[in-house]
Design a protein around this motif. Structure first.
Motif, PDB file in Angstrom:
ATOM      1  N   SER A 142     -14.829   1.556  12.481  1.00  0.00           N
ATOM      2  CA  SER A 142     -14.084   0.620  13.323  1.00  0.00           C
ATOM      3  C   SER A 142     -14.278   0.957  14.799  1.00  0.00           C
ATOM      4  CB  SER A 142     -12.596   0.660  12.977  1.00  0.00           C
ATOM      5  OG  SER A 142     -12.114   1.984  13.047  1.00  0.00           O
ATOM      6  N   TYR A 182      -7.021  -4.798  12.515  1.00  0.00           N
ATOM      7  CA  TYR A 182      -7.112  -4.533  11.085  1.00  0.00           C
ATOM      8  C   TYR A 182      -7.676  -5.721  10.310  1.00  0.00           C
ATOM      9  CZ  TYR A 182      -4.099  -0.439  11.857  1.00  0.00           C
ATOM     10  OH  TYR A 182      -3.586   0.750  12.278  1.00  0.00           O
ATOM     11  N   LEU A 241     -10.916  -5.712   7.856  1.00  0.00           N
ATOM     12  CA  LEU A 241     -10.845  -6.148   6.459  1.00  0.00           C
ATOM     13  C   LEU A 241     -11.844  -7.268   6.177  1.00  0.00           C
ATOM     14  CD1 LEU A 241      -9.525  -6.069   3.680  1.00  0.00           C
ATOM     15  CD2 LEU A 241      -7.829  -7.709   4.542  1.00  0.00           C
ATOM     16  N   THR A 286      -8.374   0.263   4.776  1.00  0.00           N
ATOM     17  CA  THR A 286      -8.015  -1.142   4.940  1.00  0.00           C
ATOM     18  C   THR A 286      -8.242  -1.908   3.642  1.00  0.00           C
ATOM     19  OG1 THR A 286      -8.601  -1.003   7.283  1.00  0.00           O
ATOM     20  CG2 THR A 286      -8.408  -3.187   6.355  1.00  0.00           C
ATOM     21  N   ARG A 297      -5.551  -0.832   0.992  1.00  0.00           N
ATOM     22  CA  ARG A 297      -4.249  -1.455   1.212  1.00  0.00           C
ATOM     23  C   ARG A 297      -4.276  -2.939   0.825  1.00  0.00           C
ATOM     24  NH1 ARG A 297      -0.731   1.857   3.635  1.00  0.00           N
ATOM     25  NH2 ARG A 297       0.618   0.157   4.298  1.00  0.00           N
ATOM     26  N   HIS A 298      -5.393  -3.574   1.086  1.00  0.00           N
ATOM     27  CA  HIS A 298      -5.529  -4.987   0.721  1.00  0.00           C
ATOM     28  C   HIS A 298      -5.423  -5.181  -0.789  1.00  0.00           C
ATOM     29  CE1 HIS A 298      -7.042  -9.094   0.615  1.00  0.00           C
ATOM     30  NE2 HIS A 298      -7.999  -8.700  -0.206  1.00  0.00           N
ATOM     31  N   LEU A 308      -1.496  -4.083   6.320  1.00  0.00           N
ATOM     32  CA  LEU A 308      -2.633  -3.292   6.810  1.00  0.00           C
ATOM     33  C   LEU A 308      -2.225  -2.181   7.782  1.00  0.00           C
ATOM     34  CD1 LEU A 308      -5.375  -6.053   7.193  1.00  0.00           C
ATOM     35  CD2 LEU A 308      -4.841  -4.609   5.220  1.00  0.00           C
TER      36      LEU A 308
END
Length: 200
Positions: free
Chosen positions: A85, A122, A126, A156, A159-160, A166
């Motif tokens: 990122s 975020y 994603l 990320t 968590r999705h 996020l």
């Protein structure tokens, strides 16, 4: 329904004696321990049906993918979508009492941790990660794929698939760990987390 597994591997330990937030900076390669981590994690895939292997373009990810390529016999495809990122603080020392984040002009980048205001949003991380995962799933349909990426992008995705928000304060994504997404067709139906190199 066709079953496919996409394994997201975090790169091994990086040689970083200055303890910088290196982000996408070039020239950051694996340490000796990181190479050992990569070798051990590669063995996790020795008896698996891996038909596709991809990596972030960054050196530490490519070096982590190399022993996986040897074990699986796959060539390494470079995927820009699974790169580290973006971060405004790249190149700075960000931890401890010598952190360069104490400098007041940098505080404006810390006003919204839910976005986050210091780097790539975020939602954008994603979106591109899901493109990369879908590409790997399609390439390995009916088999297994390995994608070497980085901590925040992998978290990320974790968590999705768990249905969590996020933004987060803690992460479970150790160096050289494996997050495995199980697909039925194009849908994730299960996932797991392994640390093959935990004792390295």
């Amino acid at each position: 329904m066709t079953r496919t597994i996409v394994h997201l591997v975090r790169h091994g330990e990086v040689f970083n004696p200055m303890k910088l937030l290196y982000g996408r900076m070039p020239g950051f390669h694996l340490s000796a321990r990181g190479r050992s981590m990569a070798a051990v994690t590669a063995q996790f895939f020795a008896d698996r049906d891996v038909t596709y292997l991809a990596s972030s373009p960054l050196q530490r990810a490519q070096e982590t993918a190399a022993p996986i390529a040897e074990v699986t016999g796959c060539e390494v495809d470079t995927l820009d979508d699974v790169i580290e990122s973006l971060n405004t603080f790249e190149g700075l020392r960000t931890k401890g009492w010598r952190s360069q984040l104490w400098y007041p002009p940098r505080w404006r980048h810390m006003v919204n941790p839910l976005e986050p205001s210091w780097g790539e949003p975020y939602e954008e991380i994603l979106e591109r990660m899901l493109r990369g995962v879908e590409h790997a799933r399609a390439e390995a349909e009916g088999h297994e794929a390995v994608v070497v990426s980085h901590q925040l992008p992998i978290v990320t995705v974790q968590r999705h698939v768990q249905g969590k928000r996020l933004p987060h304060l803690s992460r479970e994504c150790d160096l050289a760990s494996v997050t495995s997404l199980v697909f039925e067709g194009a849908d994730v139906v299960d996932w797991s987390y392994n640390r093959p190199a935990k004792d390295v």
